[in-house]
Scaffold this motif. Sequence first.
Motif, PDB file in Angstrom:
ATOM      1  N   VAL A  38     -32.003  33.705   4.899  1.00 44.70           N
ATOM      2  CA  VAL A  38     -32.098  32.786   6.033  1.00 44.70           C
ATOM      3  C   VAL A  38     -33.256  31.818   5.804  1.00 44.70           C
ATOM      4  N   LEU A  39     -33.047  30.566   6.207  1.00 47.80           N
ATOM      5  CA  LEU A  39     -34.095  29.549   6.180  1.00 47.80           C
ATOM      6  C   LEU A  39     -34.488  29.212   7.607  1.00 47.80           C
ATOM      7  N   TYR A  40     -35.803  29.172   7.860  1.00 44.72           N
ATOM      8  CA  TYR A  40     -36.334  28.750   9.152  1.00 44.72           C
ATOM      9  C   TYR A  40     -37.097  27.451   8.958  1.00 44.72           C
ATOM     10  N   CYS A  41     -37.061  26.590   9.983  1.00 45.03           N
ATOM     11  CA  CYS A  41     -37.723  25.291   9.905  1.00 45.03           C
ATOM     12  C   CYS A  41     -38.312  24.938  11.268  1.00 45.03           C
ATOM     13  N   ALA A  42     -39.438  24.241  11.252  1.00 47.56           N
ATOM     14  CA  ALA A  42     -40.030  23.689  12.474  1.00 47.56           C
ATOM     15  C   ALA A  42     -40.459  22.267  12.180  1.00 47.56           C
ATOM     16  N   GLY A  43     -40.519  21.446  13.222  1.00 51.67           N
ATOM     17  CA  GLY A  43     -41.027  20.090  13.090  1.00 51.67           C
ATOM     18  C   GLY A  43     -39.975  19.035  13.329  1.00 51.67           C
ATOM     19  N   GLU A  44     -40.221  17.883  12.746  1.00 52.98           N
ATOM     20  CA  GLU A  44     -39.335  16.737  12.939  1.00 52.98           C
ATOM     21  C   GLU A  44     -37.933  17.057  12.448  1.00 52.98           C
ATOM     22  N   ASN A  45     -36.945  16.659  13.252  1.00 59.15           N
ATOM     23  CA  ASN A  45     -35.549  16.878  12.890  1.00 59.15           C
ATOM     24  C   ASN A  45     -34.704  15.669  13.261  1.00 59.15           C
ATOM     25  N   GLN A  46     -35.314  14.512  13.327  1.00 66.97           N
ATOM     26  CA  GLN A  46     -34.603  13.311  13.750  1.00 66.97           C
ATOM     27  C   GLN A  46     -33.524  12.885  12.763  1.00 66.97           C
ATOM     28  N   ASN A  47     -33.648  13.311  11.511  1.00 63.86           N
ATOM     29  CA  ASN A  47     -32.636  13.017  10.495  1.00 63.86           C
ATOM     30  C   ASN A  47     -31.873  14.272  10.086  1.00 63.86           C
ATOM     31  N   GLN A  48     -31.959  15.301  10.898  1.00 65.74           N
ATOM     32  CA  GLN A  48     -31.314  16.598  10.653  1.00 65.74           C
ATOM     33  C   GLN A  48     -31.780  17.235   9.352  1.00 65.74           C
ATOM     34  N   GLN A  49     -33.058  17.018   9.002  1.00 59.94           N
ATOM     35  CA  GLN A  49     -33.614  17.673   7.820  1.00 59.94           C
ATOM     36  C   GLN A  49     -33.805  19.166   8.028  1.00 59.94           C
ATOM     37  N   CYS A  50     -33.678  19.631   9.274  1.00 57.57           N
ATOM     38  CA  CYS A  50     -33.708  21.063   9.593  1.00 57.57           C
ATOM     39  C   CYS A  50     -32.342  21.523  10.100  1.00 57.57           C
ATOM     40  N   GLY A  51     -31.305  20.754   9.830  1.00 57.67           N
ATOM     41  CA  GLY A  51     -29.964  21.069  10.307  1.00 57.67           C
ATOM     42  C   GLY A  51     -29.695  20.452  11.664  1.00 57.67           C
ATOM     43  N   SER A  52     -28.548  20.781  12.222  1.00 61.04           N
ATOM     44  CA  SER A  52     -28.182  20.214  13.524  1.00 61.04           C
ATOM     45  C   SER A  52     -29.059  20.815  14.614  1.00 61.04           C
ATOM     46  N   GLY A  53     -29.232  20.066  15.678  1.00 60.62           N
ATOM     47  CA  GLY A  53     -30.029  20.583  16.791  1.00 60.62           C
ATOM     48  C   GLY A  53     -30.955  19.544  17.376  1.00 60.62           C
ATOM     49  N   LEU A  54     -32.004  20.035  18.002  1.00 60.04           N
ATOM     50  CA  LEU A  54     -32.968  19.174  18.680  1.00 60.04           C
ATOM     51  C   LEU A  54     -33.652  18.215  17.708  1.00 60.04           C
ATOM     52  N   LYS A  55     -34.180  17.116  18.224  1.00 61.28           N
ATOM     53  CA  LYS A  55     -34.873  16.118  17.401  1.00 61.28           C
ATOM     54  C   LYS A  55     -36.210  16.619  16.873  1.00 61.28           C
ATOM     55  N   ASN A  56     -36.879  17.483  17.606  1.00 67.16           N
ATOM     56  CA  ASN A  56     -38.136  18.088  17.168  1.00 67.16           C
ATOM     57  C   ASN A  56     -38.100  19.566  17.518  1.00 67.16           C
ATOM     58  N   LEU A  57     -38.331  20.401  16.511  1.00 64.09           N
ATOM     59  CA  LEU A  57     -38.291  21.853  16.696  1.00 64.09           C
ATOM     60  C   LEU A  57     -39.714  22.369  16.797  1.00 64.09           C
ATOM     61  N   ARG A  58     -40.098  22.891  17.949  1.00 65.66           N
ATOM     62  CA  ARG A  58     -41.484  23.266  18.205  1.00 65.66           C
ATOM     63  C   ARG A  58     -41.801  24.725  17.899  1.00 65.66           C
ATOM     64  N   GLU A  59     -40.812  25.467  17.406  1.00 66.05           N
ATOM     65  CA  GLU A  59     -41.043  26.791  16.837  1.00 66.05           C
ATOM     66  C   GLU A  59     -40.060  26.956  15.689  1.00 66.05           C
ATOM     67  N   MET A  60     -40.306  27.943  14.840  1.00 70.72           N
ATOM     68  CA  MET A  60     -39.453  28.160  13.675  1.00 70.72           C
ATOM     69  C   MET A  60     -38.038  28.475  14.149  1.00 70.72           C
ATOM     70  N   THR A  61     -37.072  27.730  13.619  1.00 72.41           N
ATOM     71  CA  THR A  61     -35.683  27.805  14.057  1.00 72.41           C
ATOM     72  C   THR A  61     -34.785  28.036  12.857  1.00 72.41           C
ATOM     73  N   LYS A  62     -33.830  28.935  12.995  1.00 71.04           N
ATOM     74  CA  LYS A  62     -32.892  29.233  11.912  1.00 71.04           C
ATOM     75  C   LYS A  62     -32.044  28.006  11.600  1.00 71.04           C
ATOM     76  N   VAL A  63     -31.942  27.675  10.309  1.00 69.57           N
ATOM     77  CA  VAL A  63     -31.091  26.569   9.858  1.00 69.57           C
ATOM     78  C   VAL A  63     -29.706  27.167   9.610  1.00 69.57           C
ATOM     79  N   LYS A  64     -28.775  26.883  10.500  1.00 67.86           N
ATOM     80  CA  LYS A  64     -27.460  27.528  10.481  1.00 67.86           C
ATOM     81  C   LYS A  64     -26.550  27.007   9.381  1.00 67.86           C
ATOM     82  N   GLU A  65     -26.827  25.838   8.863  1.00 67.78           N
ATOM     83  CA  GLU A  65     -25.933  25.213   7.886  1.00 67.78           C
ATOM     84  C   GLU A  65     -26.043  25.784   6.474  1.00 67.78           C
TER      85      GLU A  65
END
Length: 151
Positions: free
Chosen positions: A78-105
């Motif tokens: 599993v990959l987790y990501c936090a931070g800017e996501n305006q270009n979906q660099q952390c996968g689909s979801g919110l524009k900014n991830l404020r805690e570590m979030t599973k990258v489902k893709e």
Amino acid sequence: VQLSGGAHHSIVLTKSNQIFTFGAGQLGQLGRPTNGSDASGLPVDPAPSEVLGIPSSEKIEKIGSGFYNTLAACQSGVLYCAGENQNQQCGSGLKNLREMTKVKEVSEVESAQGGYCHTLIKNAVGDVLSMGCGEEGQRGIGELDDDDEEL
């Protein structure tokens, strides 16, 4: 112990399987709440504190960073990501991830590193995947594109 750094934040993986972050947190890249602000009012936290969102059952294998991102690849794949996501660099979801979030893709992830607005991911079979902004060709897919696609 592993170390990584983004534009204005730092990431440390300890021997005890904890990720600590410190520095700027305006887009959520610290993966946790901040406890202060700089002279211009941007959220910062100079004191290392543990990220939120990764279950304690996960064994973190590698950390990485992007310009405004914190990345964690776990033994489970599993990959987790936090931070800017305006270009979906952390996968689909919110524009900014404020805690570590599973990258489902993605799955079977071994490591990940980010750039300004994209992420490169190596999986267990050796494929390199990319997500996020590709307008300058930084995703390596042979075109100027922003769609998720395997290299």
